[in-house]
Every structure is written in structure tokens, then in C-alpha cells.
Write an enzyme that holds these catalytic residues in place. Structure first.
Site, PDB file in Angstrom:
ATOM      1  N   HIS A 540      26.039  71.016  45.424  1.00 32.37           N
ATOM      2  CA  HIS A 540      26.916  70.915  44.257  1.00 32.37           C
ATOM      3  C   HIS A 540      28.235  71.656  44.509  1.00 32.37           C
ATOM      4  O   HIS A 540      28.570  72.600  43.815  1.00 32.37           O
ATOM      5  CB  HIS A 540      26.221  71.479  43.019  1.00 32.37           C
ATOM      6  CG  HIS A 540      25.036  70.701  42.567  1.00 32.37           C
ATOM      7  ND1 HIS A 540      24.156  71.161  41.610  1.00 32.37           N
ATOM      8  CD2 HIS A 540      24.573  69.485  42.932  1.00 32.37           C
ATOM      9  CE1 HIS A 540      23.207  70.260  41.421  1.00 32.37           C
ATOM     10  NE2 HIS A 540      23.435  69.233  42.213  1.00 32.37           N
ATOM     11  N   PHE A 541      28.981  71.217  45.489  1.00 32.90           N
ATOM     12  CA  PHE A 541      30.198  71.929  45.879  1.00 32.90           C
ATOM     13  C   PHE A 541      31.340  71.653  44.901  1.00 32.90           C
ATOM     14  O   PHE A 541      31.497  70.534  44.404  1.00 32.90           O
ATOM     15  CB  PHE A 541      30.613  71.522  47.290  1.00 32.90           C
ATOM     16  CG  PHE A 541      29.630  71.967  48.338  1.00 32.90           C
ATOM     17  CD1 PHE A 541      29.594  73.279  48.747  1.00 32.90           C
ATOM     18  CD2 PHE A 541      28.718  71.070  48.876  1.00 32.90           C
ATOM     19  CE1 PHE A 541      28.675  73.712  49.696  1.00 32.90           C
ATOM     20  CE2 PHE A 541      27.799  71.490  49.830  1.00 32.90           C
ATOM     21  CZ  PHE A 541      27.778  72.811  50.238  1.00 32.90           C
TER      22      PHE A 541
END
Length: 669
Positions: A540-541
Site C-alpha cells: 500500500h505505497f
């Protein structure tokens, strides 16, 4: 001993056969036709969108609603492959695949000790629809305080009351009517379907109640509590932005979608205005010209890379790679955040607990999906549930910092393939899970929602086809370890509660992890050691091109997502989040793209003074109402948008009823 590299390539080797079979059984003709490349390209476009991922699909659909605007969407990947349509096959994308970039993390200094080279694969989407075409399809928006926090950081148009209408605008919720219905959209293009689950989901929700928590709608007003999952699934098929937004819009004559085209850099004129891009398509390098704006939507890992290749970024880093500096923007590639997840906690189960995964090869089950879109293939394999809590000392009790994600199959049950997917050293995996490998089990994954560690994206070279160096710098702030320990303690409480321990016979696997045996199992030193070995990315960058006011030296874009120091260029994707949301980011990325589309419209379409006052002073109630009734694209996107009959229903009652019924929540027209 098994070679992890060989294991990781087992599934990719058989993917062509899987795709052939799926193409024979699934009617993909309409989808494929929608994404055919244009017969010709125009000399120039009004807007060029770089990246046909989650945000890019939304932008292309919304901007092309204006018939006078010509829009070009460039995407490095291809159309969604057949296996992406089937929700139960989502785990295939953990392995090397033509639909993902196959990134890897830089070796981590502090963590990932159980992982090969202290690194991890990162299967971000390289396909129309981006990571929303290959992810787990969870729809969660985040906490209202996430967005109020963005506003407090100098981005006032992003407070919760301003963004809520855009969440509702995008959503086509087909769940039951409830007390939180005013927070949901019913007519948006993105179909959101609640999942009832089964015995595991019900046990998880009952465990939450046993521990004193409420069963909540995480997309409603509050987020502390336990909840079943909502998926972006439409009648048994993945409903990514590529299908929800782009496919119906792609037939418009003013929208050209060119997939398999890799953008190499952005072109600027002498006034530092973005006027086009250089891209490579079928081996040939070409240029595309934009008369209004270039919009960068390549994602949190690729957008900073493209900015730096184009001369916007930290000047010393650009000089290092021989790139001429157009604008010294020290924040490009900085502030990288991820939801750090702890893998490995395992509970064994008593014999006889239902295990739907065993039926995955049952021909009747396969036929049920092919012919009726029902059964276990209509959702990701297994059962899931999630909970949110504020666990760090001194934290806001209504703003969660840990999410607990229950999965009805653990690493031990899934065997060496699970190890290969995550990048865990197979020797260490077998040494730890050997006694219970293949045995039915479950896991609860604690992961950090608001990590304090910050990482970076850097260039490997000035070659646009080299992948960037992704270094999340996990545990560079040790407070993240303390918060994860509290998450472990809460997970253990859930596993000990009667719904799991008595009804499912759940028992925590207490074999000491290799490398941590000198510590007493369950002690703080043991859990610190466990975390530094087993925690890794949750993919989940965000945050690598953060929005911020002019006073923020590391801001890259302003609150309207315009890049500093140049004109005609915006960034619209997860990279602009100043702080990652407290949830899976897909829903928030779609919201950002919807909001950005309105920013762009207001820039280029004149508005009356009275309307302009409404916009500049914040979205007022009457403007909310306008958005709520104007939620569709300019053509129908799906049938039965209203979701059929409506009724009040309790979540647990809803689950029990769904378990007795077919997949479809309401009668289908």
C-alpha cells in the site's frame, strides 16, 4: 531443498494454459474490443494521462465526458488478462506475471530477516486498471480524520466533508439499507458488494462483540470496531476501474487509449510548461503533444521516477545520474509510506471446520461459476474480516493506527507457495512451519495504518526502463515496533475468544521462530524479534509526491495537485497523499481522481461567479446534493444500480441469510 526461484515461476509457467481455458469459458469479447488501440493518433491532445491504473482510468472517463476535449491515455501494460476477472484467482498475481511490474524492495536494514535478501516482491499492477486489476478488491475508504489531517497540513480542500461526496459519486453500493446509508452512493460506476462470509467471518464478528466492540460499517461515520468485507465485485466478477470507468468511456471518439506504451519522460518548453511526453510503443520512440495539461498517474512507485527522469527532483540525485535539473524539488521520491504487515501468526483448528479451499478443483464448483457466476470463485478464496483499533499510547481513541485482518487460511496451510509469493526464505519457512505444513489453520494479520517510518524512491539509473530503487526503510522509526506488538496482543485476544477457541478449536501455534528462540515465547523481546523477521510490505505505497503548501519544503504538488515550479502538469495518484489513509488505498485513490477531474474542469471550463464562490469557499450542502445526483458517466455503466429492494438489516442477520442464499444480494434484472 526447494529453490524459491523455481517455485515462484511454477504458476507463471502454466498461466498461458489458464488464460486459454478462461478465454474459452468467459465472454471477454466486449472487454477486449473496448481496449483496442486507436487506428491513428492525433497531432495533439488537450490532455495526456500517463498511466492507465486506478486513477488514470477514472480521469480518462471523466475528462472525456467533455466532448470538445481530446484525451490520450498511455499505459505501459496491456488489457486486463482473463484471470483478473475471476475474484478467486487474485492470488495468482503474487507471482511473476505480465500484468505486474515485478518490483522488489531494496534490502532492509532493520527488518525482513526471514526474507530472501531481506527483500520482498512487490506485485504492483502493470495493466489497465493498475493494481485494482490485480489486488484483493477490498473497498475501504479510510478514517474521516485521515482527510481532516490532510487539510490541517495545508491542504484545506481535502477535509472529510469535502471528499465524502466524491466517495459517494464513485460508488455503486449494492448492500442493504442501514443506518449508514447516507454515507454510500448507489448509482456510481464502481460496484461495491458486501460479502457475507461464513463460519470464520461470523466467529470474527462475534469475537469483536465478546471483546466489547461494535460491528461497524467501516465506510460510515466511525471506524473503530469489527466488520465483514466489501469487495469491488459485480455479479461475481472483479469490477476494477478499467471495467467500471474506462471500458464504457473508451468507445468515445474523443478518448484514445494506447496500452503497452511506456512513457519515458515529460517534455517541457522554455517556459517550464509541460507540453507532451516521449513514449515507446512497439519498439518505436514517439512523442505526444498536450495543449492543456499532462497528468501523471503512474502510481506511488513510478510517478516520482518519471518526474526525476524529466528533471524534477532532488538536484544532487539528478546530477548523480547525469540528468539536467529543470526544478530542484527535494520532496520527489521522499515521504514513502506503506502499511507494514506482520505475517505468520497462526492458529490451528479442530477437525471438521469447513474449508472451502479444498473444493477449488471440484468440477461442479467450477461449473457453478462458469455458468451462473456463483460459488466460491465469486470472491477471493477463503473468508475474511477486519477490525480497527487505536493502540499506540496517547493516540486519538477514534483514529485507528492498527488494522487486524482475519484470513481463514494461514501460511502453514498454504504451504511453500505462500512462502514463495511473499519472498520468505523457504528453508526458514519449512523449519518453522514444518510440523503443521498443510494443516488447516487461520491467521490474523496486524498491520500499521499510520506508520512513522518514511522511505524513499530513487532512480537506479537514467535509463527509463530500469525499475526504481524502492526503500521503505521499515522500522527506521522504532515506535512502529511498539504499535505492532500491541496489534499482536489484540490478535491473540481475538484468537482466544470463545467464538474461535471453543467453536472452531483455534489454538495459537507457539513453536518459537528460528532466530528468536533465545527469548521466551510471548515476551516483548520475543515479539520484537518476531516482527523484525516476519513483518513486510502490504503493498500500500503512498506519499512519494506529497501535496503540501508552499511552506512545506518537501511538498511536490499543491492542494490542486499541480506540480511546483512548472505549469501544465499535475500528479493524480496515491503518491500525492501527504499521509497514507487508514485503509486499503484503492477507494481513496479513486476519490482523488474524481476530485482532480473536477479541479481540471474548473480550470478549463468557465463558471459563473456565484458558482465560483461556492467552490472556493468549500463544498457547501447544496453542492453536495448536486454531486450526489450527478454520479453517472454520460452513459449507463451497469444494470440495477439502485441495488433492488431496500430494507433495514443487522450485519449478523445479513450474514446468516446470505449463507443460505446465492451469491447475488438482490434479484438481478
Amino acid at each position: 531443498m526447494l529453490d524459491l526461484r523455481q517455485v515462484r515461476w511454477v504458476l507463471p509457467a502454466v498461466l498461458p494454459l489458464i488464460r486459454f481455458l478462461l478465454s474459452a469459458f468467459l465472454n471477454d469479447a466486449n472487454r477486449e474490443d473496448a481496449f483496442h488501440p486507436p487506428k491513428y493518433l492525433l497531432p495533439h491532445y488537450d490532455f495526456i494521462i500517463v498511466g492507465g491504473g486506478t486513477a488514470g482510468c477514472v480521469l480518462a472517463a471523466r475528462l472525456s465526458e467533455v466532448e470538445d476535449w481530446n484525451v490520450l491515455l498511455l499505459e505501459a501494460g496491456g488489457p486486463p488478462p482473463p484471470e483478473s476477472v475471476v475474484p478467486a484467482l487474485s492470488r495468482l498475481f503474487y507471482f511473476p506475471n505480465s500484468a505486474t511490474w515485478n518490483y522488489k524492495l531494496a534490502p532492509q536494514r532493520y527488518g525482513l530477516k526471514h526474507f530472501i535478501n531481506r527483500s520482498s516482491p512487490v506485485p504492483h499492477g502493470k495493466v489497465l486498471g493498475g493494481s485494482a486489476t490485480v489486488n484483493g478488491m477490498l473497498y475501504v475508504r479510510g478514517n474521516r480524520k485521515d482527510f481532516d489531517h490532510w487539510a490541517s497540513l495545508g491542504n484545506p480542500v481535502w477535509d472529510y466533508q469535502s471528499v465524502l461526496p466524491y466517495f459517494k459519486k464513485s460508488e455503486g453500493y449494492v448492500g442493504p439499507t442501514s443506518s449508514t446509508q447516507s454515507y454510500h452512493g448507489r448509482t456510481g460506476p464502481l460496484i461495491v458488494t458486501p460479502d457475507a462470509g461464513g463460519v470464520f467471518t461470523e466467529a470474527f464478528l462475534r469475537a469483536g462483540q465478546y471483546l466489547g466492540y461494535n460491528i461497524i460499517d467501516p465506510n460510515g461515520p466511525e471506524q473503530i470496531g469489527f466488520a465483514p468485507v466489501d469487495y469491488t465485485i459485480n455479479q461475481g466478477e472483479r469490477w476494477s476501474p478499467a471495467l467500471a470507468y474506462l471500458a464504457p468511456a473508451a468507445r468515445r471518439p474523443n478518448l484514445h487509449v494506447l496500452h503497452s506504451a511506456t512513457v519515458m519522460r515529460i517534455i517541457f518548453n522554455q517556459d517550464k510548461r509541460a507540453v507532451g511526453v516521449v513514449y515507446k510503443y512497439h519498439g518505436e520512440v514517439s512523442t505526444a503533444i498536450a495543449s492543456k495539461e499532462v497528468i501523471l498517474s503512474a502510481g506511488a512507485l513510478a510517478s516520482p521516477k518519471l518526474l526525476m527522469l524529466s528533471g524534477l527532483g532532488p538536484k544532487d540525485h539528478l546530477h548523480q545520474h547525469g540528468i539536467d535539473v529543470l526544478v530542484d524539488l527535494p520532496g520527489v521520491g521522499q515521504n514513502l509510506q506503506d502499511h507494514l504487515c506482520l505475517y505468520g501468526l497462526t492458529w490451528t483448528l479442530k477437525p471438521g471446520v469447513p474449508n472451502e479451499i479444498r473444493n477449488v478443483a471440484n468440477l461442479k464448483v467450477v461449473s457453478q461459476y462458469i455458468h451462473h457466476r456463483r460459488g466460491i470463485y465469486t470472491t477471493p478464496l477463503g473468508e475474511y474480516g477486519h477490525a480497527w483499533e487505536s493502540l499506540s499510547s496517547g493516540g486519538d481513541p477514534s483514529w485507528p493506527d492498527v488494522q487486524l485482518y482475519m484470513v481463514s487460511a494461514g501460511l502453514a496451510q498454504e504451504g511453500i507457495l505462500a512462502s514463495a509469493a511473499l519472498g520468505i526464505d523457504p528453508r526458514k519457512y519449512l523449519g518453522y512451519y514444518g510440523p503443521i505444513t498443510g494443516r488447516q489453520s487461520m491467521t490474523i494479520l496486524p498491520y500499521l495504518l499510520r506508520p512513522k517510518s518514511r522511505g524513499t524512491i530513487y532512480l537506479k539509473s537514467n535509463d527509463p526502463f530500469d525499475l526504481p530503487v524502492i526503500d521503505p526503510k521499515f522500522f527506521s522509526n522504532p515506535e512502529d515496533i511498539d504499535t505492532l506488538i500491541r496489534g499482536i496482543e489484540m490478535a491473540i485476544k481475538i484468537g482466544k475468544s470463545p467464538p474461535f477457541s471453543k467453536h472452531l478449536g483455534a489454538k495459537l501455534y507457539t513453536e518459537p521462530l528460528e532466530g528468536c528462540k533465545e527469548h521466551r515465547f510471548g515476551s516483548k523481546p520475543y515479539w520484537i524479534c518476531y516482527i523484525l523477521n516476519m513483518a513486510s510490505t502490504f503493498y500500500h505505497f503512498a506519499g512519494s509526491c506529497k501535496m503540501g503548501p508552499a511552506s512545506d519544503p518537501y511538498g511536490v504538488v499543491d492542494q490542486f495537485l499541480r506540480v511546483r515550479g512548472v505549469s501544465g502538469l499535475r500528479v493524480v495518484d496515491a503518491s500525492v497523499m501527504p499521509v497514507v489513509v487508514s485503509a486499503n488505498p484503492m477507494a481513496a485513490i479513486i476519490m482523488i481522481a474524481e476530485r482532480a477531474s473536477d479541479f481540471i474542469r474548473r480550470t478549463w471550463i468557465p463558471v459563473e461567479p456565484a458558482e465560483k464562490n461556492k467552490i472556493t469557499s468549500g463544498i457547501l450542502e447544496n453542492y453536495h446534493a448536486t454531486l450526489e445526483t450527478d454520479c453517472r458517466l454520460d452513459r449507463p455503466l451497469h444494470g440495477n444500480a439502485s441495488g433492488g429492494r431496500s430494507r433495514q438489516i443487522d450485519f449478523l442477520q445479513f450474514i446468516r441469510q446470505r449463507q443460505k442464499r446465492s451469491f447475488f444480494l438482490f434479484p438481478q434484472s
